[in-house]
Design an enzyme around this catalytic site. Structure first.
Site, short mmCIF file in Angstrom:
data_model
loop_
_atom_site.label_atom_id
_atom_site.label_comp_id
_atom_site.label_asym_id
_atom_site.label_seq_id
_atom_site.Cartn_x
_atom_site.Cartn_y
_atom_site.Cartn_z
N GLU A 147 0.82 -1.21 0.00
CA GLU A 147 0.00 0.00 0.00
C GLU A 147 0.86 1.27 0.00
OE1 GLU A 147 -3.38 -0.54 2.47
OE2 GLU A 147 -4.20 1.41 2.00
N GLU A 150 2.20 1.65 -3.44
CA GLU A 150 1.14 2.13 -4.32
C GLU A 150 0.93 3.64 -4.13
OE1 GLU A 150 -2.56 0.00 -3.75
OE2 GLU A 150 -3.61 1.36 -5.10
N CYS A 167 -8.58 -1.86 3.56
CA CYS A 167 -8.57 -3.01 4.48
C CYS A 167 -9.96 -3.35 5.01
CB CYS A 167 -7.74 -2.71 5.73
SG CYS A 167 -6.14 -2.13 5.38
N SER A 187 -7.27 1.90 -2.78
CA SER A 187 -6.06 1.08 -2.97
C SER A 187 -6.44 -0.30 -3.48
CB SER A 187 -5.34 0.95 -1.62
OG SER A 187 -4.37 -0.06 -1.71
N LYS A 226 -15.75 -9.54 7.33
CA LYS A 226 -14.79 -10.46 6.69
C LYS A 226 -15.49 -11.73 6.22
CE LYS A 226 -11.06 -8.02 7.33
NZ LYS A 226 -10.50 -7.30 6.19
N GLU A 229 -16.30 -10.69 2.91
CA GLU A 229 -15.13 -10.49 2.04
C GLU A 229 -14.58 -11.80 1.50
OE1 GLU A 229 -11.57 -7.60 2.75
OE2 GLU A 229 -10.85 -9.55 3.39
N GLU A 234 -13.53 -12.59 -6.25
CA GLU A 234 -12.11 -12.34 -6.55
C GLU A 234 -11.19 -13.06 -5.58
OE1 GLU A 234 -14.97 -10.13 -6.39
OE2 GLU A 234 -13.78 -8.63 -5.35
N CYS A 378 -11.14 -1.34 13.94
CA CYS A 378 -11.53 -2.75 14.13
C CYS A 378 -11.62 -3.14 15.60
CB CYS A 378 -10.53 -3.66 13.43
SG CYS A 378 -10.29 -3.25 11.71
FE1 SF4 Z 1 -14.13 -2.59 8.91
FE2 SF4 Z 1 -15.22 -2.95 11.30
FE3 SF4 Z 1 -14.37 -5.03 9.90
FE4 SF4 Z 1 -12.60 -3.36 10.94
S1 SF4 Z 1 -14.00 -4.66 12.08
S2 SF4 Z 1 -12.56 -4.20 8.87
S3 SF4 Z 1 -13.65 -1.40 10.77
S4 SF4 Z 1 -16.07 -3.67 9.36
#
Ligand code: SF4
Length: 509
Positions: A147, A150, A167, A187, A226, A229, A234, A378
């Site tokens: 990053e 970049e 992230c 990014s 996540k 994600e 991808e 987070c």
């Molecule tokens: Fe985003 Fe919250 Fe997940 Fe951290 S814990 S990556 S701030 S959604």
């Protein structure tokens, strides 16, 4: 008739939401979920169910879970899947742990908020039957290498700025949904988990002589988003690399709360566990990787390494405790000067604050913007232990201090100095932004244009781009820095902001 109740009553949640579910019998329709989603996350009430074919929009941050007083909203419980894979003895189970879990998990066992329980958390995973435990801070260092490179590439080659961090998958989905014109500014570097996963299923698998299909990777995180994600199409780069049938890079995500549930189901008490260390093939990351859990942490870590990339020197003490980017406010700004280069940065948490911040892009130039969806980053994730009725900012502050203290106690404070990171570039990735790193460590984004929102705010960055396209450009013949504009209007004392040579050494391009 709509399958959902009105958004004035509560947030709608689809049955196939990968992150969150509602237990109807527990819902008392108090409205706390729609309040946080509307006021802090800015999703509820920012679309019309009739225009989305009665389909709920969700960015999966889990903040509704954190405020639900009855436990009607919970993250999907995926820890049982890991339990079953362990019981089957068919796969090698590898766990990777995000920074914030170690400062949240203890709370589920009655410990003080912010208790740093890293070694007990590793011990717990081993006791639950996980074969290998790695620290996601290793990949946080990898993220910073990519990053920061970049960012410098964007600044020196006049690519879209500001660079937004990537992230946080909830923020990325928010941008894809509401601000698709920003996608070129986000990014392309994947999140630490999504860098660690394909690295484990390629480099680590080869080192260990194991078929990547025989690995089962579980990410232990503070983050419900996540779970979404890892299911993005991808996120299967390892199978593309191996040219085999498609399989996910990361197989499962288990939150801090779920890990506590799993431990309790197995009668494991945090207070009575012997401490254990991570496995060593991919060792712990630097202090810079550890502070990723805090709002401002990714920015601070990236600045440390950008300083090294631009000066070839270790960052000075003030950049190892960059107070200007730390703090509690939801929108913060700073200017960091490296050589003569002024880098304007902003740090935002809460996607409602993104809506407030974006108009400022028309007024001022920014180079780098960090966005995290959850309160204080987070450490306040939707998968962290809940504290209904308590002051959440007191709790996140204690977790945050614990991560900063962990960083200060480490000898290794910068990602680029991590010997294991240097080794993986030597052995495998070659260098940041190499062809292989672009294949495994970078990604692209989708325009989710099914929203029919008022498109009037879609031009936030566009006018600036059009303006710069017509400018004259000069290139520094020493370092390659690109100057945009009429250099003849600069005084004789003008020097290259990167390498410091005079303007005589610039060539028009
Ligand atoms: Fe985003 Fe919250 Fe997940 Fe951290 S814990 S990556 S701030 S959604």
């Amino acid at each position: 008739m709509s399958k959902h109740l009105s958004m004035d009553i509560r947030v709608p949640v689809e049955l196939d939401n990968p992150s969150i579910k509602r237990i109807e019998s527990l819902c008392i329709q108090c409205g706390e979920c729609q309040k946080v989603c509307r006021e802090k996350i800015s999703v509820s009430h920012h679309y019309d169910l009739t225009k989305t074919m009665d389909t709920a929009i969700c960015i999966h941050c889990g903040q509704c879970v954190n405020v639900c007083p009855t436990g009607a909203l919970v993250e999907k419980q995926d820890w049982m899947k890991v339990h079953d894979v362990i019981d089957s003895h068919k796969k090698r189970v590898v766990a990777i742990t995000s920074p914030s879990v170690r400062v949240g998990l203890g709370e589920a066992f009655g410990m003080e908020s912010g208790s740093f329980v890293e070694k007990k958390m590793v011990a717990a995973l081993r006791a639950l039957g996980v074969d290998v435990v790695f620290d996601t801070t290793f990949a946080a260092d990898l993220t910073i290498m990519e990053e920061a490179s970049e960012l410098i590439d964007r600044i020196t080659h006049h690519k879209p700025l500001p660079q937004f961090t990537s992230c946080c998958p909830a923020w990325v989905k928010f941008a894809e949904t509401y601000y698709p014109e920003l996608l070129a500014n986000i990014s392309s570097s994947k999140s630490p988990i999504s860098m660690m996963a394909p690295t484990i299923k390629t480099w680590y698998a080869k080192k260990e002589g194991i078929d990547p299909k025989d690995l089962y990777l579980v990410a232990i995180t503070p983050c419900t988003a996540k779970k979404f994600e890892i299911k993005r199409e991808e996120m299967c780069s390892a199978s593309l690399y191996h040219q085999s049938e498609t399989y996910p890079d990361c197989d499962c995500v288990v939150t801090t709360k779920e890990l506590a549930n799993w431990m309790k189901a197995e009668n494991l008490d945090m207070n009575h566990l012997e401490e254990s260390d991570y496995d060593s093939l991919m060792p712990k990351g630097s202090g810079a990787g550890l502070i990723f859990g805090n709002s401002g942490g990714v920015m601070e870590a990236a600045i440390r390494t950008a300083y090294y990339f631009l000066t070839n020197q270790q960052p000075p003490e003030n950049l190892l405790k960059l107070e200007a980017v730390r703090g509690e406010d939801g929108i913060r700004e700073a200017t960091v000067t490296i050589n003569d280069l002024n880098i304007n940065v902003a740090i935002i948490y809460g996607t409602e604050n993104v809506r407030k911040f974006l108009p400022q892009l028309k007024e001022k130039h920014y180079d780098f913007v960090e966005v995290m969806t959850c309160p204080n980053g987070c450490i306040g994730g939707g998968g962290q232990p809940k504290h209904i009725g308590e002051n959440i900012s007191d709790i996140t502050q204690k977790r945050s201090e614990s991560l900063y203290q962990g960083d200060e106690e480490m000898v290794l404070r910068t990602s680029h100095k991590n010997p294991a990171i240097q080794k993986i570039y030597e052995e495998f990735y070659s260098q940041p932004l190499s062809d292989l790193s672009k294949k495994l460590l970078h990604t692209s984004y989708l325009v989710r244009d099914d929203l029919h929102e008022d498109p009037s705010h879609y031009d936030i960055i566009q006018p600036e781009k059009e303006e710069t396209e017509t400018k004259i450009r000069y290139k520094c013949s020493i370092c390659g820095y690109i100057y945009e504009g009429d250099l003849t209007l600069e005084g004789d004392d003008f020097t290259c902001p990167l390498c410091g040579v005079s303007k005589d050494l610039f060539e028009k391009i």
